[in-house]
Design an enzyme around this catalytic site. Structure first.
Site, PDB file in Angstrom:
ATOM      1  N   THR A  13       0.769  -1.118  -0.005  1.00  0.00           N
ATOM      2  CA  THR A  13      -0.067  -0.067  -0.115  1.00  0.00           C
ATOM      3  C   THR A  13       0.933   1.295   0.130  1.00  0.00           C
ATOM      4  O   THR A  13       0.411   2.254   0.447  1.00  0.00           O
ATOM      5  CB  THR A  13      -0.980  -0.030   1.132  1.00  0.00           C
ATOM      6  OG1 THR A  13      -0.033  -0.248   2.553  1.00  0.00           O
ATOM      7  CG2 THR A  13      -1.774  -1.246   1.379  1.00  0.00           C
ATOM      8  N   GLU A  14       2.197   1.052  -0.303  1.00  0.00           N
ATOM      9  CA  GLU A  14       3.169   2.296  -0.304  1.00  0.00           C
ATOM     10  C   GLU A  14       2.781   3.270  -0.883  1.00  0.00           C
ATOM     11  O   GLU A  14       2.838   4.676  -0.549  1.00  0.00           O
ATOM     12  CB  GLU A  14       4.368   1.760  -0.339  1.00  0.00           C
ATOM     13  CG  GLU A  14       5.184   1.084   0.657  1.00  0.00           C
ATOM     14  CD  GLU A  14       5.071  -0.357   0.509  1.00  0.00           C
ATOM     15  OE1 GLU A  14       5.535  -1.301   1.215  1.00  0.00           O
ATOM     16  OE2 GLU A  14       3.982  -0.966  -0.233  1.00  0.00           O
TER      17      GLU A  14
END
Length: 260
Positions: A136-137
Site C-alpha cells: 500500500t506504499e
C-alpha cells in the site's frame, strides 16, 4: 542471544520459530523490530539444533508494515539517515531470501506493506483464509522500493506492477493464485499444516541439499544462460562430494532411508 523485546526465538523438533511479538501495534516494523529480526535470523543460521525456520506472529495481524511513529521520524531524517534506514530493511530481506535454511511464513492475519514484504522473501508461506495482502506504499506517497526487487523475481513484471502500482489489498486466495503465497488453510488448521510441512522437510530432505538449492536459485537468475549452467555444473560437482550426498546415495543403493 540477548533478550529481545519484540521478537521471540525458540526451537522445537529441529524447527526454529521466530515470532513477532508486538500485537498491540499489529507487529508493525521499526528500527528495533528489524534489528531483532536480523538477530534472530542470524541465530537460526548458525543454530545446529534448527534445520528449518518458521516466521510467525502473535495477535490479529501478521505485520502491518512500518508503524506511525516510525513514519513520522522518517520525515525528519536526512538523506543519509534515510539511506542507512533503508539499508537496514534491505539487509533483513536479503538475509531471509539468502538464508542457509528454508524459511516458512506462518501468516495468521493481514500482511501489509513491509509485512507483505516479509512474506514475499520467505521460501514458503501458509496463510489463513481471512488474511489480506498488499503493498500500500503508493497510497501514502511512499515507494515499495526494496520489496520490488524480490517481487519481480517471484511474480514477474506484470503481476508485480498489478500489486505495486495499484496499492490494492488482495485476499489470501487471490495471493495464492497469483503465486505470492503457497497455501491457504482454515484458521484452526494453520498450526498443524505448518508443523506437518516443517516436519516433512526436516525428516525427508537433506539440509545441505536444500541450502545449496536455495542459494543457487538466488544466484543464477542474475547470470547469463552460459554463466548459470557453468555455475550449476560446478555446484553439482561440489554437491556430489558432500557428506549428505555420500550418505544419501549409500542409503539409496542399500535400499535404506537416510536419516537426516
Amino acid at each position: 542471544m540477548e533478550k529481545m523485546n519484540f521478537v521471540e526465538y525458540t526451537v522445537k523438533d529441529r524447527v526454529a520459530t521466530i515470532m513477532l511479538n508486538r500485537p498491540d501495534k499489529r507487529n508493525a516494523l521499526n528500527e528495533q523490530v528489524v534489528s531483532e529480526l536480523k538477530q534472530a535470523f542470524q541465530k537460526a543460521a548458525t543454530d545446529s539444533d534448527a534445520k528449518v525456520v518458521v516466521l510467525a506472529a502473535r495477535g490479529a495481524a501478521f505485520c502491518a508494515g512500518a508503524d506511525l511513529a516510525y513514519l513520522q521520524q522518517l520525515q525528519k531524517n536526512t538523506f543519509e539517515e534515510n539511506l542507512a534506514d533503508s539499508n537496514h530493511l534491505k539487509e533483513l530481506f536479503y538475509q531471509i531470501y539468502t538464508h542457509p535454511k528454508v524459511v516458512i511464513a506462518k501468516i495468521q492475519g493481514h500482511a501489509i506493506a513491509g509485512g507483505c514484504g516479509l512474506a514475499t522473501v520467505c521460501d514458503f508461506s501458509f496463510a489463513v483464509e481471512q488474511a489480506q495482502f498488499g503493498y500500500t506504499e503508493v497510497r501514502i506517497g511512499f515507494i515499495p522500493a526494496i520489496v520490488k526487487v524480490f517481487l519481480l523475481r517471484k511474480l514477474g513484471e506484470g503481476k508485480a506492477k498489478e500489486l505495486l502500482l495499484s496499492g490494492d489489498l488482495i485476499s489470501a486466495q487471490d495471493a495464492r493464485e497469483m503465486g505470492l503465497i503457497n497455501w491457504v488453510v482454515k484458521e484452526d488448521e494453520l498450526d498443524s499444516s505448518v508443523a506437518e510441512f516443517a516436519r516433512k522437510l526436516v525428516r525427508k530432505n537433506s539440509g545441505q541439499s536444500m541450502q545449496f538449492t536455495k542459494q543457487m536459485i538466488a544466484r543464477v537468475q542474475s547470470m547469463s544462460l552460459e554463466e548459470g549452467l557453468a555455475h550449476a555444473a560446478e555446484q553439482n560437482a561440489k554437491g556430489r562430494a558432500s557428506d549428505d550426498c555420500q550418505k544419501g546415495i549409500s542409503a539409496f543403493l542399500n535400499k535404506e532411508k537416510p536419516s537426516w
